[in-house]
Design a protein around this motif. Structure first.
Motif, PDB file in Angstrom:
ATOM      1  N   LEU A 149      43.121  16.800 104.173  1.00 19.02           N
ATOM      2  CA  LEU A 149      43.835  18.075 104.165  1.00 19.02           C
ATOM      3  C   LEU A 149      44.958  18.067 105.200  1.00 19.02           C
ATOM      4  CD1 LEU A 149      44.104  20.886 103.025  1.00 19.02           C
ATOM      5  CD2 LEU A 149      42.183  21.596 104.454  1.00 19.02           C
ATOM      6  N   PHE A 150      44.687  17.496 106.370  1.00 14.82           N
ATOM      7  CA  PHE A 150      45.737  17.357 107.373  1.00 14.82           C
ATOM      8  C   PHE A 150      46.902  16.543 106.815  1.00 14.82           C
ATOM      9  CE2 PHE A 150      47.560  14.383 110.465  1.00 14.82           C
ATOM     10  CZ  PHE A 150      48.240  15.273 111.282  1.00 14.82           C
ATOM     11  N   ALA A 151      46.595  15.408 106.167  1.00 12.75           N
ATOM     12  CA  ALA A 151      47.639  14.561 105.594  1.00 12.75           C
ATOM     13  C   ALA A 151      48.442  15.320 104.540  1.00 12.75           C
ATOM     14  CB  ALA A 151      47.028  13.302 104.993  1.00 12.75           C
ATOM     15  N   ALA A 152      47.748  16.116 103.728  1.00 20.73           N
ATOM     16  CA  ALA A 152      48.416  16.867 102.663  1.00 20.73           C
ATOM     17  C   ALA A 152      49.348  17.932 103.231  1.00 20.73           C
ATOM     18  CB  ALA A 152      47.374  17.509 101.752  1.00 20.73           C
ATOM     19  N   LEU A 153      48.973  18.548 104.341  1.00 22.79           N
ATOM     20  CA  LEU A 153      49.785  19.606 104.941  1.00 22.79           C
ATOM     21  C   LEU A 153      50.886  19.045 105.832  1.00 22.79           C
ATOM     22  CD1 LEU A 153      46.886  22.070 105.814  1.00 22.79           C
ATOM     23  CD2 LEU A 153      48.584  22.345 103.999  1.00 22.79           C
ATOM     24  N   ASP A 154      50.661  17.871 106.389  1.00 26.51           N
ATOM     25  CA  ASP A 154      51.668  17.250 107.249  1.00 26.51           C
ATOM     26  C   ASP A 154      52.783  16.605 106.432  1.00 26.51           C
ATOM     27  OD1 ASP A 154      52.301  16.531 110.091  1.00 26.51           O
ATOM     28  OD2 ASP A 154      52.195  14.489 109.280  1.00 26.51           O
ATOM     29  N   ARG A 155      52.487  16.257 105.184  1.00 22.69           N
ATOM     30  CA  ARG A 155      53.462  15.542 104.343  1.00 22.69           C
ATOM     31  C   ARG A 155      54.751  16.344 104.145  1.00 22.69           C
ATOM     32  NH1 ARG A 155      56.241  12.481 101.480  1.00 22.69           N
ATOM     33  NH2 ARG A 155      55.454  10.708 100.303  1.00 22.69           N
ATOM     34  N   PRO A 156      54.704  17.632 103.808  1.00 18.70           N
ATOM     35  CA  PRO A 156      55.955  18.374 103.620  1.00 18.70           C
ATOM     36  C   PRO A 156      56.601  18.828 104.928  1.00 18.70           C
ATOM     37  CG  PRO A 156      54.095  19.769 103.083  1.00 18.70           C
ATOM     38  CD  PRO A 156      53.538  18.405 103.329  1.00 18.70           C
ATOM     39  N   GLU A 157      55.819  18.924 106.005  1.00 23.60           N
ATOM     40  CA  GLU A 157      56.354  19.389 107.288  1.00 23.60           C
ATOM     41  C   GLU A 157      55.833  18.486 108.402  1.00 23.60           C
ATOM     42  OE1 GLU A 157      56.542  23.693 107.977  1.00 23.60           O
ATOM     43  OE2 GLU A 157      55.548  23.953 106.040  1.00 23.60           O
ATOM     44  N   PRO A 158      56.361  17.257 108.495  1.00 26.46           N
ATOM     45  CA  PRO A 158      55.827  16.297 109.470  1.00 26.46           C
ATOM     46  C   PRO A 158      55.848  16.845 110.899  1.00 26.46           C
ATOM     47  CG  PRO A 158      57.318  15.208 107.947  1.00 26.46           C
ATOM     48  CD  PRO A 158      57.434  16.674 107.679  1.00 26.46           C
ATOM     49  N   GLY A 159      54.725  16.666 111.570  1.00 20.64           N
ATOM     50  CA  GLY A 159      54.620  17.108 112.941  1.00 20.64           C
ATOM     51  C   GLY A 159      54.246  18.560 113.125  1.00 20.64           C
TER      52      GLY A 159
END
Length: 458
Positions: A116-126
């Motif tokens: 889930l972290f990876a999925a949410l970080d993908r469009p807004e890195p960092g």
């Protein structure tokens, strides 16, 4: 990026007194993890006192400390450092303007949290933050919150429990906008009368939902209605996920890929999304539906979430794969060494069953802890999925595996050994090129050392 915390903010959050002005970029209570610019919390435990390690922490680069005793180092002094950690976690949650997701379950919560972290970080890195490792208890959760940058857009926090009432307390600190229960299964049954009591304890996560919050519940669970009932007083919206007809977020088509993952077509209401899930196994398909439901609930990008799920590698101790060198070639190692309960054992054995081993399928299984009076029955019941997986040889580790050893007599070739060191010797002596070996057991058994040994083969 601004400082994570200033001394004045720490003092305001904890009701403490600052020795002077300082700023920190990280937070830890483990002196071994202190890095330059960190805040060191000197917690007092049953076995040790963090105040003993203040000099070490500052030698390693700590910028400040939270203490309850005199020190010449830069600090904020409080009456109780554990209470201060909780206060700092609450203050971090209060200043965060983004969306927070809480994850619990008997199995799959750490993997779901990471994906889930990876999925949410993908469009807004960092801009996404999550609890690291399995920091999911009364110290790990507030620490993970305290580490959250103030600019965070999405926060994902794992919450665990061994006893009733623990999640109720943790969820009030996290205050999630979205709360997920991945699955209910026998785990920590030593402390619960039955699986329904485990479901009730997991359902406590919904008690901390923010107004307008979303509860995400496993559709295929026999405890679905119980979880929905637990969510109804607290959730504005309840979303079910899974594989069965009728789930709100459902995998309608799946196909194993050549690389061992799964190509999935998911339906979310009237929408459909196709993506490749890098992790193998039906349990991961179900978890992916929970992830999509959460991504949708917080308004993030579903298509980019699908790409993130395709790019994920295996997590150490939870599905990581590598080739270990053996005489004459290589053997595949599937590292599930972090933990085990009956449900996760069955799920990973099913993954092994689908693995196209060139030679043999081997399992190195450690005993499952905290299963109470039914422990022998749970262990013996693994005999059928072991046979169904086409296992050629088994190494069983620990006293608790005696019941499984008895159930496997005359069925497959196995050895029953007392500890991880003996298991390592047995496994390394039998591995041959083309073998596929699954390593799984309760964390306390120590099978991670076996995996480390195999990974280190030059």
């Amino acid at each position: 990026m601004s400082a994570l915390w200033t001394s004045s903010e720490i003092a305001a959050a904890t009701g403490g007194t600052a020795s002077g002005a300082f700023a920190v970029s990280g937070v830890t209570f483990d002196s071994r993890e202190v890095g330059r610019g960190d805040l060191f919390l000197a917690l007092k435990g049953e076995a040790t006192d963090g105040h003993r390690f203040l000099d070490q922490a500052f030698t390693q680069g700590a910028a400040g400390a939270v203490v309850s005793a005199d020190t010449p180092h830069a600090h904020v002094r409080v009456a109780d450092t554990m209470a201060a950690l909780e206060d700092l976690g609450r203050a971090s949650r209060a200043r965060m303007q983004g969306r927070v997701i809480g994850v619990t379950g008997s199995v799959g919560k750490t993997g779901t949290k990471e994906a889930l972290f990876a999925a949410l970080d993908r469009p807004e890195p960092g801009r996404a933050h999550r609890s690291v490792k399995s920091y999911n208890n009364h110290t790990g959760v507030p620490l993970s919150l305290a580490r959250m940058p103030r600019e965070t857009r999405f926060g994902v926090f794992e919450m665990g429990m061994n006893h009733a009432g623990e999640l109720a307390a943790l969820t009030q600190i996290v205050r999630p906008h979205v709360a997920i229960v991945t699955a209910i299964a026998p785990a920590h049954t030593e402390f619960f009368r039955d699986e329904s009591a485990i479901a009730d304890a997991k359902g406590e996560i919904f008690q901390g939902l923010e107004s307008g919050g979303t509860a995400i519940v496993p559709f295929d669970s026999p405890h679905r209605d119980r979880l929905i009932a637990a969510a109804q007083p607290h959730a504005a919206r309840i979303v079910t996920f899974g594989l069965g007809e009728g789930a709100d977020v459902r995998a309608i088509e799946t196909m194993r890929t050549r690389t061992g993952g799964t190509f999935v077509t998911a339906r979310l209401g009237e929408r459909e999304l196709s993506f490749t899930l890098s992790q193998p196994g039906e349990h991961w398909v179900a978890n992916a539906m929970a992830i999509l439901a959460a991504v949708d609930a917080v308004g993030s990008d579903l298509e980019l979430a699908g790409l993130a799920l395709a790019e994920m590698g295996g997590l150490p101790g939870r599905g990581a794969r590598f080739l270990a060198k053996v005489d004459g070639g290589e053997a595949l190692v599937i590292d599930e060494s972090y933990n085990a309960n009956p449900a996760s054992m069955r799920a990973t054995l099913a993954v092994l069953r689908a693995e196209p081993a060139d030679a043999r399928r081997i399992v190195l299984l450690g005993e499952m802890r905290e299963l109470g009076a039914e422990s022998d029955a749970y262990h013996a019941a693994l005999a059928d999925p072991i046979r169904a997986a086409g296992v050629s040889r088994a190494i069983l580790v620990g006293e608790g595996m005696a019941a499984l050893a008895k159930a496997l007599e005359g069925q497959i070739d196995f050895v029953h050994v007392p500890d991880a060191a003996s298991a390592r010797a047995s496994l390394e002596s039998m591995l041959a090129p083309g073998d596929a070996v699954l390593v799984k057991g309760s964390n306390a058994v120590g099978l991670a050392s076996v995996v480390a040994s195999l990974a280190g083969r030059g």
